[in-house]
Design an enzyme around this catalytic site. Structure first.
Site, PDB file in Angstrom:
ATOM      1  N   ASN A 187       0.826  -1.587  -0.027  1.00 61.72           N
ATOM      2  CA  ASN A 187      -0.190   0.074   0.173  1.00 61.72           C
ATOM      3  C   ASN A 187       0.759   1.289   0.394  1.00 61.72           C
ATOM      4  O   ASN A 187       1.488   0.809   0.434  1.00 61.72           O
ATOM      5  CB  ASN A 187      -0.741  -0.100   1.389  1.00 61.72           C
ATOM      6  CG  ASN A 187      -2.355  -1.270   1.218  1.00 61.72           C
ATOM      7  OD1 ASN A 187      -2.456  -1.549   0.147  1.00 61.72           O
ATOM      8  ND2 ASN A 187      -2.911  -0.643   1.892  1.00 61.72           N
TER       9      ASN A 187
HETATM   10 CA    CA Z   1      -7.435  -1.891   3.284  1.00 63.90          CA
END
Ligand code: CA
Ligand code: CTP
Length: 229
Positions: free
Chosen positions: A34
């Site tokens: 991420n």
């Molecule tokens: Ca998430």
């Protein structure tokens, strides 16, 4: 360990903070991740230490200095993060700021994937869901921290998504922020958050991630400290 003679409203209290991204290996040289600078979680860990807490910071890969007075445990994957969080228990509060990868590659090879191994076609990656650390901590049957706080970084319908997450994961508070590109919050030094609790919703003054961390640390301290009659 806390600084010797730590003082402040959270002296004697233990707080767990997760921060940064997680990296999920695809093969020995590639990973899924991420986008996360780790700045907000590190700022919060530092702010909690400054109000006296014994802070364990479980950090995914990020290039930030450990805040003063904070015990840091470095991890790579979501599963390692969960395991480090369990090892940190018991704690009075758990604050999940990490941007945990929702999925990992189901089967990772010991060898590097080669571009020409699949006849020139890109490989299909089978993904499997990672454990939800916040939901796990919030739903512990024994040893649940007295205060469990999640963050919700959203790009649209921010408060709606954040309220739904708080209910679904059963954490006590959700700290919502709007990370749509125009805000510059992702990777930047400033932020604006709304704290959603049982008692209502409060938009904190916008400011630096450090200033917002200090406001959140003060709220956490107030929640964990019995008010004098
Ligand atoms: Ca998430
Ligand atoms: N979180 C976690 N473990 C996960 C996923 C999320 O601890 N595997 C925590 C984050 O640290 C954050 C909160 O849950 O405090 C919300 O994360 P978010 O990614 O916004 O929620 P998801 O449930 O994964 O929903 P989605 O990514 O689909 O918006």
């Amino acid at each position: 360990a806390p600084a010797a003679g730590a003082s402040g409203p959270l002296a004697g209290r233990r707080v767990l903070v997760t921060a940064g991204p997680t990296h999920e290996p695809i093969d020995p040289v590639r990973y899924l991740a991420n986008r996360s600078s780790g700045k907000q979680g590190f700022a919060l860990a530092g702010a909690l230490a400054r109000v006296g807490a014994e802070v364990v910071l479980v950090a995914g890969p990020c290039a930030l200095a450990t805040p003063a007075g904070v015990t840091r445990v470095d991890v790579e994957t979501a599963r390692e993060m969960l395991s480090a969080c369990r090892d940190a228990l018991p704690v009075d509060a758990a604050i999940c700021v990490a941007a945990v990868a929702d999925w990992r590659v189901a089967e990772t090879g010991a060898q590097k994937l080669k571009k020409d191994a699949t006849g020139g076609a890109p490989p299909a990656l089978a993904l499997t869901e990672n454990p939800d650390i916040l939901a796990t901590l919030a739903q512990l049957e024994t040893g649940r921290p007295a205060l469990v706080v999640g963050f919700a970084a959203e790009t649209d319908r921010v408060l709606d998504h954040a309220r739904a997450k708080r209910a679904r994961k059963r954490c006590d508070w959700i700290v919502a922020n709007d990370v749509s590109a125009a805000t510059g919050i992702m990777g930047g030094d400033d932020t604006a958050v709304t704290v959603i609790t049982d008692a209502g919703e409060d938009a904190l003054p916008a400011g630096s991630k450090v200033a917002v961390a200090e406001a959140l640390a003060a709220r956490i301290a107030a929640a964990l400290t019995p008010t004098p009659e």
